[in-house]
Design a protein around this motif. Sequence first.
Motif, PDB file in Angstrom:
ATOM      1  N   ASP A   9       0.122  -0.995  -0.482  1.00 58.65           N
ATOM      2  CA  ASP A   9      -0.196  -0.007  -0.086  1.00 58.65           C
ATOM      3  C   ASP A   9       0.545   1.182  -0.200  1.00 58.65           C
ATOM      4  O   ASP A   9       0.006   2.392  -0.555  1.00 58.65           O
ATOM      5  CB  ASP A   9      -1.478  -0.261   0.865  1.00 58.65           C
ATOM      6  N   TYR A  10       2.239   0.885   0.271  1.00 58.86           N
ATOM      7  CA  TYR A  10       2.490   2.097   0.483  1.00 58.86           C
ATOM      8  C   TYR A  10       4.127   1.836   0.240  1.00 58.86           C
ATOM      9  O   TYR A  10       4.770   1.120  -0.208  1.00 58.86           O
ATOM     10  CB  TYR A  10       3.501   3.249   1.941  1.00 58.86           C
ATOM     11  N   ILE A  11       5.028   2.929  -1.520  1.00 56.55           N
ATOM     12  CA  ILE A  11       5.634   2.900  -2.567  1.00 56.55           C
ATOM     13  C   ILE A  11       6.807   3.527  -1.786  1.00 56.55           C
ATOM     14  O   ILE A  11       6.839   4.459  -1.578  1.00 56.55           O
ATOM     15  CB  ILE A  11       5.338   2.972  -3.838  1.00 56.55           C
ATOM     16  N   ALA A  12       7.822   2.531  -1.102  1.00 60.65           N
ATOM     17  CA  ALA A  12       9.146   3.119  -0.906  1.00 60.65           C
ATOM     18  C   ALA A  12       9.994   2.094  -0.073  1.00 60.65           C
ATOM     19  O   ALA A  12      10.091   0.655   0.382  1.00 60.65           O
ATOM     20  CB  ALA A  12       8.812   3.321   0.385  1.00 60.65           C
ATOM     21  N   PHE A  13      10.946   2.175  -0.806  1.00 62.35           N
ATOM     22  CA  PHE A  13      12.634   1.481  -0.444  1.00 62.35           C
ATOM     23  C   PHE A  13      13.279   1.682   0.895  1.00 62.35           C
ATOM     24  O   PHE A  13      13.607   3.105   0.787  1.00 62.35           O
ATOM     25  CB  PHE A  13      13.383   1.026  -1.296  1.00 62.35           C
ATOM     26  N   PRO A  14      14.077   0.718   1.443  1.00 58.23           N
ATOM     27  CA  PRO A  14      14.786   1.261   2.739  1.00 58.23           C
ATOM     28  C   PRO A  14      16.311   1.957   1.515  1.00 58.23           C
ATOM     29  O   PRO A  14      16.763   1.442   0.780  1.00 58.23           O
ATOM     30  CB  PRO A  14      15.551   0.069   3.109  1.00 58.23           C
ATOM     31  N   ASP A  15      17.301   2.471   2.759  1.00 58.01           N
ATOM     32  CA  ASP A  15      18.620   2.911   1.900  1.00 58.01           C
ATOM     33  C   ASP A  15      19.442   2.024   1.277  1.00 58.01           C
ATOM     34  O   ASP A  15      19.028   0.087   2.270  1.00 58.01           O
ATOM     35  CB  ASP A  15      18.958   4.105   2.859  1.00 58.01           C
ATOM     36  N   PRO A  16      19.848   2.336   0.330  1.00 57.51           N
ATOM     37  CA  PRO A  16      20.280   0.977  -0.280  1.00 57.51           C
ATOM     38  C   PRO A  16      21.722   0.036   0.704  1.00 57.51           C
ATOM     39  O   PRO A  16      21.840  -1.259   0.292  1.00 57.51           O
ATOM     40  CB  PRO A  16      20.473   0.984  -1.731  1.00 57.51           C
ATOM     41  N   SER A  17      21.939   0.739   1.187  1.00 54.65           N
ATOM     42  CA  SER A  17      23.404   0.656   1.897  1.00 54.65           C
ATOM     43  C   SER A  17      22.810   0.412   2.934  1.00 54.65           C
ATOM     44  O   SER A  17      23.829  -0.603   4.069  1.00 54.65           O
ATOM     45  CB  SER A  17      23.966   1.719   2.946  1.00 54.65           C
ATOM     46  N   LEU A  18      22.483  -0.263   3.107  1.00 51.09           N
ATOM     47  CA  LEU A  18      21.377  -1.173   4.411  1.00 51.09           C
ATOM     48  C   LEU A  18      21.382  -2.730   4.082  1.00 51.09           C
ATOM     49  O   LEU A  18      20.537  -3.709   4.762  1.00 51.09           O
ATOM     50  CB  LEU A  18      20.295  -0.522   5.002  1.00 51.09           C
ATOM     51  N   ALA A  19      21.674  -2.932   3.047  1.00 49.08           N
ATOM     52  CA  ALA A  19      21.528  -3.808   2.085  1.00 49.08           C
ATOM     53  C   ALA A  19      22.413  -4.941   3.091  1.00 49.08           C
ATOM     54  O   ALA A  19      23.307  -4.950   2.946  1.00 49.08           O
ATOM     55  CB  ALA A  19      21.243  -3.702   0.884  1.00 49.08           C
ATOM     56  N   GLU A  20      21.930  -6.428   3.069  1.00 43.89           N
ATOM     57  CA  GLU A  20      23.034  -7.632   3.181  1.00 43.89           C
ATOM     58  C   GLU A  20      24.065  -7.916   2.324  1.00 43.89           C
ATOM     59  O   GLU A  20      24.273  -7.500   1.536  1.00 43.89           O
ATOM     60  CB  GLU A  20      22.325  -8.789   3.139  1.00 43.89           C
ATOM     61  N   PRO A  21      25.304  -8.218   3.019  1.00 43.22           N
ATOM     62  CA  PRO A  21      26.652  -8.106   2.180  1.00 43.22           C
ATOM     63  C   PRO A  21      26.382  -9.443   1.067  1.00 43.22           C
ATOM     64  O   PRO A  21      26.857  -8.446   0.135  1.00 43.22           O
ATOM     65  CB  PRO A  21      27.222  -9.182   3.362  1.00 43.22           C
ATOM     66  N   ASP A  22      25.310 -10.002   1.020  1.00 45.59           N
ATOM     67  CA  ASP A  22      25.071 -10.140  -0.960  1.00 45.59           C
ATOM     68  C   ASP A  22      24.354  -9.740  -1.834  1.00 45.59           C
ATOM     69  O   ASP A  22      24.045 -10.083  -2.823  1.00 45.59           O
ATOM     70  CB  ASP A  22      24.287 -11.928  -0.506  1.00 45.59           C
ATOM     71  N   GLY A  23      23.788  -8.485  -1.090  1.00 47.85           N
ATOM     72  CA  GLY A  23      23.151  -7.378  -1.728  1.00 47.85           C
ATOM     73  C   GLY A  23      21.181  -7.753  -1.499  1.00 47.85           C
ATOM     74  O   GLY A  23      20.297  -6.878  -2.026  1.00 47.85           O
TER      75      GLY A  23
END
Length: 214
Positions: A9-23
Amino acid sequence: MSIFKLSKDYIAFPDPSLAEPDGLLAIGGDLSVERLLMAYKNSIFPWYDDQSPILWWSPPKRYIIIPEDIHVSHSMKKFFKKHDVKIEINRDFSDTMHHCRMAHKSQGEWIIDEMEEAYGALHKAGYAMGVESFIDGKMAGGLYGVVIGRCFFGESMFTEIENGSKVALILLSKLLAEKGFSFIDCQFYTEHLESMGGISVSRDEYLQMLRNGI
Protein backbone atom coordinates in the motif's frame (compact mmCIF):
# COMPACT_ATOMS: atom_id res chain seq x y z
CA MET A 1 20.84 -7.13 10.01
CA SER A 2 17.16 -7.75 9.29
CA ILE A 3 15.55 -7.81 5.84
CA PHE A 4 13.03 -5.02 5.31
CA LYS A 5 9.43 -5.98 4.55
CA LEU A 6 7.65 -3.74 2.06
CA SER A 7 3.99 -2.83 2.09
CA LYS A 8 1.82 -3.16 -1.01
CA ASP A 9 0.00 0.00 0.00
CA TYR A 10 3.00 2.33 0.34
CA ILE A 11 5.74 2.65 -2.28
CA ALA A 12 9.10 3.17 -0.60
CA PHE A 13 12.46 1.45 -0.19
CA PRO A 14 15.06 1.49 2.59
CA ASP A 15 18.47 3.01 1.94
CA PRO A 16 20.40 0.63 -0.39
CA SER A 17 23.43 0.81 1.93
CA LEU A 18 21.40 -1.22 4.44
CA ALA A 19 21.38 -4.30 2.17
CA GLU A 20 22.86 -7.60 3.31
CA PRO A 21 26.43 -8.41 2.16
CA ASP A 22 25.01 -10.44 -0.73
CA GLY A 23 22.86 -7.49 -1.80
CA LEU A 24 19.45 -8.58 -0.50
CA LEU A 25 17.65 -5.46 0.72
CA ALA A 26 13.92 -6.11 1.08
CA ILE A 27 11.03 -8.48 0.45
CA GLY A 28 7.41 -8.01 -0.53
CA GLY A 29 5.62 -5.06 -2.03
CA ASP A 30 4.53 -5.36 -5.65
CA LEU A 31 5.83 -4.92 -9.20
CA SER A 32 3.87 -1.80 -10.11
CA VAL A 33 5.38 0.56 -12.66
CA GLU A 34 5.82 3.21 -9.97
CA ARG A 35 7.66 0.87 -7.61
CA LEU A 36 9.90 -0.57 -10.33
CA LEU A 37 10.91 2.92 -11.49
CA MET A 38 11.69 3.94 -7.92
CA ALA A 39 13.76 0.80 -7.49
CA TYR A 40 15.87 1.26 -10.61
CA LYS A 41 16.46 4.93 -9.80
CA ASN A 42 17.92 3.84 -6.44
CA SER A 43 20.18 0.95 -7.56
CA ILE A 44 17.57 -1.69 -6.63
CA PHE A 45 16.07 -4.47 -8.76
CA PRO A 46 13.76 -7.48 -8.24
CA TRP A 47 15.07 -11.04 -8.60
CA TYR A 48 13.23 -14.07 -7.28
CA ASP A 49 11.37 -17.21 -8.33
CA ASP A 50 7.83 -18.48 -8.00
CA GLN A 51 8.68 -20.24 -4.74
CA SER A 52 9.49 -17.02 -2.87
CA PRO A 53 8.05 -13.56 -2.22
CA ILE A 54 9.36 -10.65 -4.29
CA LEU A 55 13.02 -10.11 -3.38
CA TRP A 56 14.72 -6.74 -3.91
CA TRP A 57 18.49 -6.48 -4.37
CA SER A 58 21.18 -3.80 -4.33
CA PRO A 59 24.60 -5.48 -4.53
CA PRO A 60 27.62 -3.71 -2.99
CA LYS A 61 29.42 -4.15 -6.33
CA ARG A 62 27.69 -3.52 -9.64
CA TYR A 63 28.83 -4.80 -13.03
CA ILE A 64 28.36 -2.37 -15.91
CA ILE A 65 29.43 -1.71 -19.49
CA ILE A 66 30.20 1.81 -20.67
CA PRO A 67 28.60 1.81 -24.15
CA GLU A 68 31.52 3.42 -25.98
CA ASP A 69 33.92 0.96 -24.32
CA ILE A 70 32.21 -2.22 -25.54
CA HIS A 71 34.93 -4.67 -26.52
CA VAL A 72 34.60 -6.28 -29.94
CA SER A 73 37.01 -9.19 -30.28
CA HIS A 74 39.02 -9.84 -33.43
CA SER A 75 36.85 -12.88 -34.20
CA MET A 76 33.66 -10.84 -33.83
CA LYS A 77 35.03 -8.12 -36.11
CA LYS A 78 35.61 -10.82 -38.74
CA PHE A 79 32.10 -12.16 -38.09
CA PHE A 80 30.57 -8.72 -38.69
CA LYS A 81 32.43 -8.41 -42.01
CA LYS A 82 31.33 -11.87 -43.12
CA HIS A 83 27.63 -11.59 -42.27
CA ASP A 84 24.74 -9.18 -42.71
CA VAL A 85 23.89 -8.18 -39.13
CA LYS A 86 21.40 -5.74 -37.66
CA ILE A 87 19.18 -5.16 -34.64
CA GLU A 88 15.54 -4.22 -34.33
CA ILE A 89 14.20 -2.30 -31.33
CA ASN A 90 10.82 -3.23 -29.85
CA ARG A 91 9.73 -5.44 -32.72
CA ASP A 92 7.71 -7.46 -30.19
CA PHE A 93 8.69 -6.80 -26.57
CA SER A 94 6.65 -9.62 -25.04
CA ASP A 95 8.10 -12.11 -27.53
CA THR A 96 11.65 -10.97 -26.78
CA MET A 97 11.11 -11.30 -23.04
CA HIS A 98 9.51 -14.71 -23.44
CA HIS A 99 12.50 -15.91 -25.50
CA CYS A 100 14.72 -14.84 -22.59
CA ARG A 101 12.49 -16.74 -20.18
CA MET A 102 12.70 -19.94 -22.22
CA ALA A 103 16.46 -19.60 -22.70
CA HIS A 104 17.13 -19.57 -18.95
CA LYS A 105 14.45 -21.98 -17.77
CA SER A 106 16.95 -24.79 -17.13
CA GLN A 107 18.88 -22.51 -14.75
CA GLY A 108 15.86 -21.84 -12.53
CA GLU A 109 12.81 -19.88 -13.53
CA TRP A 110 13.04 -16.29 -12.34
CA ILE A 111 11.27 -14.72 -15.32
CA ILE A 112 7.86 -15.85 -14.10
CA ASP A 113 4.38 -14.79 -15.26
CA GLU A 114 4.32 -11.94 -12.73
CA MET A 115 7.59 -10.57 -14.11
CA GLU A 116 6.43 -10.81 -17.72
CA GLU A 117 3.29 -8.88 -16.86
CA ALA A 118 5.17 -6.24 -14.87
CA TYR A 119 7.81 -5.55 -17.52
CA GLY A 120 5.13 -5.61 -20.19
CA ALA A 121 3.46 -2.78 -18.28
CA LEU A 122 6.81 -0.97 -18.04
CA HIS A 123 7.15 -1.32 -21.81
CA LYS A 124 3.67 0.11 -22.41
CA ALA A 125 4.62 3.03 -20.14
CA GLY A 126 7.71 3.65 -22.29
CA TYR A 127 10.38 2.39 -19.90
CA ALA A 128 11.23 -1.16 -21.06
CA MET A 129 12.87 -2.02 -24.34
CA GLY A 130 13.37 -5.20 -26.33
CA VAL A 131 16.27 -5.67 -28.74
CA GLU A 132 16.58 -8.46 -31.29
CA SER A 133 19.53 -9.27 -33.52
CA PHE A 134 19.31 -10.64 -37.03
CA ILE A 135 22.10 -12.48 -38.84
CA ASP A 136 21.68 -12.93 -42.59
CA GLY A 137 17.97 -12.22 -42.25
CA LYS A 138 17.29 -14.71 -39.43
CA MET A 139 16.48 -13.78 -35.84
CA ALA A 140 19.61 -14.70 -33.92
CA GLY A 141 19.16 -13.48 -30.35
CA GLY A 142 18.20 -10.56 -28.23
CA LEU A 143 17.82 -8.94 -24.86
CA TYR A 144 15.49 -6.72 -22.88
CA GLY A 145 15.98 -4.06 -20.26
CA VAL A 146 14.72 -0.88 -18.67
CA VAL A 147 15.50 2.62 -19.94
CA ILE A 148 15.42 5.65 -17.66
CA GLY A 149 17.09 8.85 -18.81
CA ARG A 150 20.49 7.92 -20.23
CA CYS A 151 20.72 4.64 -18.30
CA PHE A 152 20.01 1.17 -19.69
CA PHE A 153 19.36 -1.57 -17.14
CA GLY A 154 19.91 -4.94 -18.81
CA GLU A 155 17.76 -7.80 -17.55
CA SER A 156 18.29 -10.90 -19.68
CA MET A 157 19.57 -12.14 -23.05
CA PHE A 158 18.90 -15.09 -25.34
CA THR A 159 20.63 -16.70 -28.31
CA GLU A 160 19.01 -18.62 -31.16
CA ILE A 161 22.00 -18.62 -33.52
CA GLU A 162 25.68 -18.56 -32.53
CA ASN A 163 26.77 -15.01 -31.56
CA GLY A 164 23.17 -13.82 -31.55
CA SER A 165 23.26 -12.21 -28.10
CA LYS A 166 26.74 -10.79 -28.71
CA VAL A 167 25.54 -9.08 -31.88
CA ALA A 168 22.55 -7.67 -29.99
CA LEU A 169 24.72 -6.31 -27.16
CA ILE A 170 27.43 -4.89 -29.42
CA LEU A 171 25.05 -3.09 -31.77
CA LEU A 172 22.90 -1.86 -28.87
CA SER A 173 26.04 -0.50 -27.17
CA LYS A 174 27.01 1.39 -30.31
CA LEU A 175 23.49 2.83 -30.57
CA LEU A 176 23.46 3.86 -26.89
CA ALA A 177 26.92 5.43 -27.23
CA GLU A 178 25.65 7.56 -30.14
CA LYS A 179 22.76 8.71 -27.94
CA GLY A 180 25.05 9.62 -25.04
CA PHE A 181 24.00 6.89 -22.62
CA SER A 182 26.03 6.63 -19.42
CA PHE A 183 26.09 2.88 -18.88
CA ILE A 184 24.50 -0.53 -19.38
CA ASP A 185 23.76 -2.12 -16.03
CA CYS A 186 24.61 -5.83 -16.10
CA GLN A 187 23.92 -6.33 -12.37
CA PHE A 188 26.36 -9.21 -11.70
CA TYR A 189 29.78 -10.26 -13.00
CA THR A 190 30.20 -12.98 -15.59
CA GLU A 191 33.29 -13.92 -17.60
CA HIS A 192 31.29 -13.33 -20.78
CA LEU A 193 30.49 -9.75 -19.80
CA GLU A 194 34.08 -9.14 -18.71
CA SER A 195 35.27 -10.28 -22.15
CA MET A 196 32.98 -7.65 -23.68
CA GLY A 197 34.38 -4.77 -21.67
CA GLY A 198 32.41 -4.99 -18.42
CA ILE A 199 33.77 -3.35 -15.28
CA SER A 200 32.89 -3.49 -11.60
CA VAL A 201 31.96 -0.36 -9.65
CA SER A 202 30.97 0.17 -6.03
CA ARG A 203 27.38 0.90 -5.05
CA ASP A 204 28.35 4.51 -4.25
CA GLU A 205 29.98 4.95 -7.67
CA TYR A 206 26.95 3.38 -9.32
CA LEU A 207 24.54 5.67 -7.46
CA GLN A 208 26.53 8.69 -8.62
CA MET A 209 26.37 7.43 -12.21
CA LEU A 210 22.62 6.97 -11.77
CA ARG A 211 22.17 10.53 -10.55
CA ASN A 212 24.16 11.85 -13.52
CA GLY A 213 22.34 9.63 -16.03
CA ILE A 214 18.80 10.13 -14.84
